[in-house]
Design a protein around this motif. Structure first.
Motif, PDB file in Angstrom:
ATOM      1  N   TYR A  50      52.507  47.685  -4.629  1.00 44.08           N
ATOM      2  CA  TYR A  50      52.486  48.840  -3.724  1.00 44.08           C
ATOM      3  C   TYR A  50      53.832  49.035  -3.009  1.00 44.08           C
ATOM      4  CZ  TYR A  50      47.475  48.620  -4.488  1.00 44.08           C
ATOM      5  OH  TYR A  50      46.229  48.603  -5.073  1.00 44.08           O
ATOM      6  N   ALA A  51      54.919  48.606  -3.644  1.00 44.58           N
ATOM      7  CA  ALA A  51      56.238  48.640  -3.009  1.00 44.58           C
ATOM      8  C   ALA A  51      56.673  50.047  -2.604  1.00 44.58           C
ATOM      9  CB  ALA A  51      57.276  48.014  -3.936  1.00 44.58           C
ATOM     10  N   ASP A  52      56.238  51.067  -3.328  1.00 38.00           N
ATOM     11  CA  ASP A  52      56.636  52.435  -2.978  1.00 38.00           C
ATOM     12  C   ASP A  52      56.002  52.890  -1.670  1.00 38.00           C
ATOM     13  OD1 ASP A  52      58.174  52.615  -5.244  1.00 38.00           O
ATOM     14  OD2 ASP A  52      56.659  53.682  -6.408  1.00 38.00           O
ATOM     15  N   ASP A  53      54.762  52.518  -1.430  1.00 39.39           N
ATOM     16  CA  ASP A  53      54.042  52.933  -0.226  1.00 39.39           C
ATOM     17  C   ASP A  53      54.210  51.959   0.936  1.00 39.39           C
ATOM     18  OD1 ASP A  53      52.843  55.259  -1.366  1.00 39.39           O
ATOM     19  OD2 ASP A  53      51.360  53.988  -2.357  1.00 39.39           O
ATOM     20  N   ALA A  54      54.250  50.672   0.617  1.00 36.41           N
ATOM     21  CA  ALA A  54      54.253  49.629   1.645  1.00 36.41           C
ATOM     22  C   ALA A  54      55.030  48.422   1.114  1.00 36.41           C
ATOM     23  CB  ALA A  54      52.813  49.239   1.991  1.00 36.41           C
ATOM     24  N   PRO A  55      56.347  48.422   1.280  1.00 38.84           N
ATOM     25  CA  PRO A  55      57.149  47.339   0.706  1.00 38.84           C
ATOM     26  C   PRO A  55      56.854  45.970   1.312  1.00 38.84           C
ATOM     27  CG  PRO A  55      58.497  48.738   2.111  1.00 38.84           C
ATOM     28  CD  PRO A  55      57.156  49.391   2.007  1.00 38.84           C
TER      29      PRO A  55
END
Length: 161
Positions: A101-106
């Motif tokens: 989920y790095a794009d939304d919540a790194p």
């Protein structure tokens, strides 16, 4: 805002302080500044959760409801940086490369630092604990943080993500 956890006592914060090479420095920063800059990747990592993700996952932006939801869903310590509109879930070290989920919540790990509030900073303004650590080594399970992000994605897209 009423805290939902009891005082974790000094042991939980001593454990966090040992993320620094000189733990006494963290204690000094907490006493003098109200927060300590701790390196990630040694004792714990952190997932940066934008407020929009947290509010979507909680179903509202009422801070008392959000705090209760975070405590129930994440089962571990969460920092709220209200001026930046971000939450930071403390998670176990490792798993940065596999975090999907790095794009939304790194997920932040080795090479990053996190401002960690003193034990008595409980908000609702500035940098504070949304959910304080309860015991030594208390961290949010990575799958629980992933579930919150997944719930928020679904809520933001009407369940089509």
């Amino acid at each position: 805002m009423t805290p939902i956890t009891s005082d974790p006592g000094p042991a939980a914060f001593d454990w966090l302080a040992r993320a620094q090479e000189e733990p006494h420095q963290a204690h000094r920063e907490w006493q003098e500044r109200g927060s300590a800059l701790l390196p990630l990747g040694k004792r714990f990592n952190s997932v940066c959760l934008p407020a929009r993700i947290v509010y979507a996952g909680a179903g509202c932006d009422d801070l008392d409801v959000v705090t209760r939801t975070l405590a129930e869903l994440l089962c571990g310590p969460v920092i709220h940086n209200r001026p930046k509109h971000e939450y930071y879930a403390l998670v176990g070290k490792g798993s940065v490369a596999s975090w999907r989920y790095a794009d939304d919540a790194p997920m932040l790990g080795a090479g990053h630092f996190l401002s960690v509030p003193a034990s008595d900073l409980r908000g609702p303004t500035g940098l504070h604990w949304a959910v304080r650590p309860r015991i030594v080594g208390d961290l949010c399970p990575v799958p629980a943080v992933a579930a919150l992000v997944h719930i928020a994605r679904g809520a933001q897209t009407g369940g089509h993500r």
